[in-house]
Scaffold this motif. Structure first.
Motif, PDB file in Angstrom:
ATOM      1  N   GLY A 135      11.261  71.496   1.231  1.00 10.85           N
ATOM      2  CA  GLY A 135      10.480  71.917   2.379  1.00 10.85           C
ATOM      3  C   GLY A 135      11.199  72.853   3.318  1.00 10.85           C
ATOM      4  N   ALA A 136      12.272  73.491   2.840  1.00  7.85           N
ATOM      5  CA  ALA A 136      13.012  74.443   3.660  1.00  7.85           C
ATOM      6  C   ALA A 136      12.842  75.848   3.096  1.00  7.85           C
ATOM      7  CB  ALA A 136      14.487  74.062   3.725  1.00  7.85           C
ATOM      8  N   ARG A 137      13.380  76.823   3.813  1.00  8.72           N
ATOM      9  CA  ARG A 137      13.283  78.219   3.410  1.00  8.72           C
ATOM     10  C   ARG A 137      14.689  78.791   3.326  1.00  8.72           C
ATOM     11  NH1 ARG A 137      13.479  82.297   6.776  1.00  8.72           N
ATOM     12  NH2 ARG A 137      13.016  80.924   8.547  1.00  8.72           N
ATOM     13  N   ASN A 138      15.143  79.057   2.108  1.00  8.57           N
ATOM     14  CA  ASN A 138      16.449  79.660   1.899  1.00  8.57           C
ATOM     15  C   ASN A 138      16.449  81.049   2.538  1.00  8.57           C
ATOM     16  OD1 ASN A 138      18.888  80.655   0.954  1.00  8.57           O
ATOM     17  ND2 ASN A 138      18.186  80.913  -1.154  1.00  8.57           N
ATOM     18  N   VAL A 139      17.301  81.268   3.537  1.00  4.38           N
ATOM     19  CA  VAL A 139      17.259  82.527   4.282  1.00  4.38           C
ATOM     20  C   VAL A 139      17.727  83.714   3.450  1.00  4.38           C
ATOM     21  CG1 VAL A 139      17.444  81.420   6.536  1.00  4.38           C
ATOM     22  CG2 VAL A 139      19.541  82.113   5.310  1.00  4.38           C
ATOM     23  N   PHE A 140      18.378  83.450   2.312  1.00 10.68           N
ATOM     24  CA  PHE A 140      18.816  84.540   1.439  1.00 10.68           C
ATOM     25  C   PHE A 140      18.095  84.494   0.087  1.00 10.68           C
ATOM     26  CE2 PHE A 140      22.491  84.482   4.344  1.00 10.68           C
ATOM     27  CZ  PHE A 140      22.559  85.841   4.651  1.00 10.68           C
ATOM     28  N   ALA A 141      16.907  83.932   0.079  1.00  4.28           N
ATOM     29  CA  ALA A 141      16.157  83.824  -1.175  1.00  4.28           C
ATOM     30  C   ALA A 141      15.802  85.175  -1.774  1.00  4.28           C
ATOM     31  CB  ALA A 141      14.880  83.010  -0.951  1.00  4.28           C
ATOM     32  N   ASP A 142      15.760  86.200  -0.926  1.00  2.00           N
ATOM     33  CA  ASP A 142      15.307  87.498  -1.417  1.00  2.00           C
ATOM     34  C   ASP A 142      16.418  88.350  -2.011  1.00  2.00           C
ATOM     35  OD1 ASP A 142      16.599  87.854   0.987  1.00  2.00           O
ATOM     36  OD2 ASP A 142      15.139  89.262   1.826  1.00  2.00           O
ATOM     37  N   CYS A 143      17.666  87.902  -1.980  1.00  2.00           N
ATOM     38  CA  CYS A 143      18.719  88.706  -2.615  1.00  2.00           C
ATOM     39  C   CYS A 143      18.694  88.468  -4.118  1.00  2.00           C
ATOM     40  CB  CYS A 143      20.096  88.419  -2.017  1.00  2.00           C
ATOM     41  SG  CYS A 143      20.778  86.774  -2.266  1.00  2.00           S
ATOM     42  N   ASP A 144      18.940  89.516  -4.886  1.00  2.00           N
ATOM     43  CA  ASP A 144      18.809  89.451  -6.340  1.00  2.00           C
ATOM     44  C   ASP A 144      20.035  88.786  -6.953  1.00  2.00           C
ATOM     45  OD1 ASP A 144      17.480  89.952  -8.773  1.00  2.00           O
ATOM     46  OD2 ASP A 144      18.751  91.683  -9.136  1.00  2.00           O
ATOM     47  N   GLY A 145      19.806  87.951  -7.952  1.00  2.48           N
ATOM     48  CA  GLY A 145      20.896  87.259  -8.622  1.00  2.48           C
ATOM     49  C   GLY A 145      20.984  85.812  -8.191  1.00  2.48           C
ATOM     50  N   ASP A 146      22.160  85.198  -8.438  1.00  2.00           N
ATOM     51  CA  ASP A 146      22.349  83.810  -8.036  1.00  2.00           C
ATOM     52  C   ASP A 146      23.243  83.691  -6.802  1.00  2.00           C
ATOM     53  OD1 ASP A 146      24.518  84.685  -9.494  1.00  2.00           O
ATOM     54  OD2 ASP A 146      24.260  83.237 -11.110  1.00  2.00           O
ATOM     55  N   PHE A 147      24.319  84.443  -6.764  1.00  3.67           N
ATOM     56  CA  PHE A 147      25.163  84.504  -5.577  1.00  3.67           C
ATOM     57  C   PHE A 147      25.450  85.973  -5.250  1.00  3.67           C
ATOM     58  CE2 PHE A 147      26.283  80.320  -7.326  1.00  3.67           C
ATOM     59  CZ  PHE A 147      26.200  79.520  -6.190  1.00  3.67           C
ATOM     60  N   LYS A 148      25.671  86.263  -3.965  1.00  2.00           N
ATOM     61  CA  LYS A 148      25.955  87.636  -3.566  1.00  2.00           C
ATOM     62  C   LYS A 148      26.766  87.643  -2.279  1.00  2.00           C
ATOM     63  CE  LYS A 148      23.650  91.989  -2.303  1.00  2.00           C
ATOM     64  NZ  LYS A 148      22.324  92.633  -2.091  1.00  2.00           N
ATOM     65  N   PRO A 149      27.863  88.395  -2.237  1.00  2.00           N
ATOM     66  CA  PRO A 149      28.621  88.507  -0.984  1.00  2.00           C
ATOM     67  C   PRO A 149      27.784  89.210   0.086  1.00  2.00           C
ATOM     68  CG  PRO A 149      29.918  89.286  -2.860  1.00  2.00           C
ATOM     69  CD  PRO A 149      28.501  89.140  -3.340  1.00  2.00           C
ATOM     70  N   VAL A 150      27.810  88.671   1.299  1.00  2.00           N
ATOM     71  CA  VAL A 150      27.108  89.291   2.426  1.00  2.00           C
ATOM     72  C   VAL A 150      28.086  89.348   3.597  1.00  2.00           C
ATOM     73  CG1 VAL A 150      24.799  88.582   1.706  1.00  2.00           C
ATOM     74  CG2 VAL A 150      26.165  87.043   3.138  1.00  2.00           C
ATOM     75  N   SER A 151      27.605  89.736   4.741  1.00  2.00           N
ATOM     76  CA  SER A 151      28.453  89.777   5.937  1.00  2.00           C
ATOM     77  C   SER A 151      28.037  88.672   6.901  1.00  2.00           C
ATOM     78  CB  SER A 151      28.321  91.134   6.623  1.00  2.00           C
ATOM     79  OG  SER A 151      27.026  91.279   7.191  1.00  2.00           O
ATOM     80  N   TRP A 152      28.935  88.351   7.833  1.00  2.00           N
ATOM     81  CA  TRP A 152      28.574  87.368   8.850  1.00  2.00           C
ATOM     82  C   TRP A 152      27.469  87.908   9.752  1.00  2.00           C
ATOM     83  CZ3 TRP A 152      29.235  82.574   8.214  1.00  2.00           C
ATOM     84  CH2 TRP A 152      30.341  82.081   7.527  1.00  2.00           C
ATOM     85  N   GLU A 153      27.415  89.229   9.890  1.00  2.00           N
ATOM     86  CA  GLU A 153      26.312  89.828  10.652  1.00  2.00           C
ATOM     87  C   GLU A 153      24.979  89.523   9.984  1.00  2.00           C
ATOM     88  OE1 GLU A 153      29.111  91.350   9.870  1.00  2.00           O
ATOM     89  OE2 GLU A 153      30.025  91.766  11.825  1.00  2.00           O
ATOM     90  N   ASP A 154      24.973  89.528   8.644  1.00  2.00           N
ATOM     91  CA  ASP A 154      23.748  89.192   7.912  1.00  2.00           C
ATOM     92  C   ASP A 154      23.327  87.747   8.179  1.00  2.00           C
ATOM     93  OD1 ASP A 154      23.574  91.715   6.683  1.00  2.00           O
ATOM     94  OD2 ASP A 154      24.902  91.093   5.047  1.00  2.00           O
TER      95      ASP A 154
END
Length: 356
Positions: free
Chosen positions: A252-271
């Motif tokens: 019942g939650a919403r993964n805030v990075f669900a829209d990035c392609d793949g399984d894991f992806k490096p992002v920034s703290w700003e993201d």
């Protein structure tokens, strides 16, 4: 939340792990090309790219790549056939008798099993959780398929993890895990037990669906999986194709990075700050000791509370942290359904108050 909506019956899940936007592309079929069931052989299992492996009888000597694959076989009742493992479970990781039986399995490698040791193990099956992902340290030392064949070792994967990055879409439900269990049940001749395990998982998730039936998608809280052990310099986002996306969604939650392609992806703290999650899971990998795990969770929380970029987030200021281990969330097994329960109960406590 679409309560009660399933991809299909276990038989359909056995044919394709991607049946409902799910986890991977490995397939299994039973005798005559039909779905596997009971002790029916031959059983054919296709890898992430479609190459098939045929089993005319259950394997007798199995090596597992890590604790996840080992746990699945133990729960299926095929643990007595496991002659070795890599990445063994830490002490206390598995409950009760399960942990005692796991401790008796020879450790062929504390991490990825060395190629020579694996090929010389005498196994007739290698159950691989992650080599095809290409992201685990030492995975480059994995034998080629030709080397496996020359050693008489059949090589199959847990599709929900090994094939996840190749899937056409995100994992939104646990059909990938169910497919892994069903295929392993067919391959090892433990199909009835596999059906029991899948049914138990479905019952737990269905109870969550019922409790959250009237929660619209737009009201789901934002959820960030903080992979603490991946490092704090640059956060690692958990994307839609990772199995944990299904766990978060079903809870019942919403993964805030669900829209990035793949399984894991490096992002920034700003993201991360821009996503402004309502809840943060402290994704700590099991240390094999309850006190060490608790210390690691504390360290992860302390970092978020003192790091300038994150200390002002509402989730951090309000201690909206979930202390749930990484493996239970990001790797397949019956405990993924337990994690769905735990997340849902934490995020929606009043809806489950009567059940406690």
């Amino acid at each position: 939340m679409r309560p009660g909506k399933w991809c299909g019956l276990a038989m359909v899940v056995a044919l394709t792990a991607t049946a409902c936007g799910g986890g991977g592309t490995e397939r299994g079929t039973g005798a005559g090309g039909g779905p596997p069931g009971g002790d029916g052989f031959p059983v054919r299992v296709a890898d992430c790219k479609g190459a098939e492996t045929t089993f005319t009888a259950p394997p007798r000597k199995i090596v597992t790549s890590n604790a996840t694959a080992l746990e699945m076989l133990l729960r299926l009742g095929a643990g007595d056939r496991v002659i070795g493992t890599g990445f063994p479970p830490g002490k206390g990781t598995l409950p009760g008798d399960l942990g005692a039986r796991a401790a008796k399995v020879p450790v062929l490698g504390t991490a990825v099993i060395p190629k020579e040791k694996l090929l010389g193990s005498g196994a007739d099956l290698y159950l691989d959780t992650f080599a095809a992902m290409g992201s685990m340290g030492g995975a480059g030392d994995t034998p080629t398929e030709e080397e496996f064949a020359a050693a008489g070792i059949r090589h199959i994967y847990l599709a929900s993890t090994a094939c996840a990055s190749m899937a056409k879409g995100p994992q939104r439900d646990l059909s990938g895990v169910e497919g892994d269990l069903t295929r392993l049940g067919a391959v090892t001749g433990t199909a009835p037990r596999a059906r029991e395990l899948v049914a138990g998982m479905r019952a737990k998730v269905a109870a969550v669906h019922t409790a959250l039936a009237d929660v619209p998608d737009g009201k789901r809280p934002g959820y960030f999986f903080f992979d603490f052990d991946a490092g704090t310099k640059q956060p690692m986002a958990l994307c839609g194709k990772q199995i944990a996306n299904a766990v978060i969604t079903q809870a019942g939650a919403r993964n805030v990075f669900a829209d990035c392609d793949g399984d894991f992806k490096p992002v920034s703290w700003e993201d991360v700050v821009a996503k402004n999650p309502d809840w943060i899971q402290l994704g700590v990998r099991d240390r094999g000791d309850a006190a060490a795990n608790a210390k690691a969770f504390d360290e992860a929380a302390r970092f978020l509370k003192t790091f300038p970029a994150t200390q002002g987030l509402a989730a951090v200021r309000n201690d909206r942290f979930l202390r749930i281990g990484s493996e239970r969330t990001t790797l397949p097994g019956t405990r993924t359904a337990d994690t769905v329960e735990e997340i849902a109960h934490t995020l929606y406590p009043t809806r489950f108050k009567a059940a406690r």
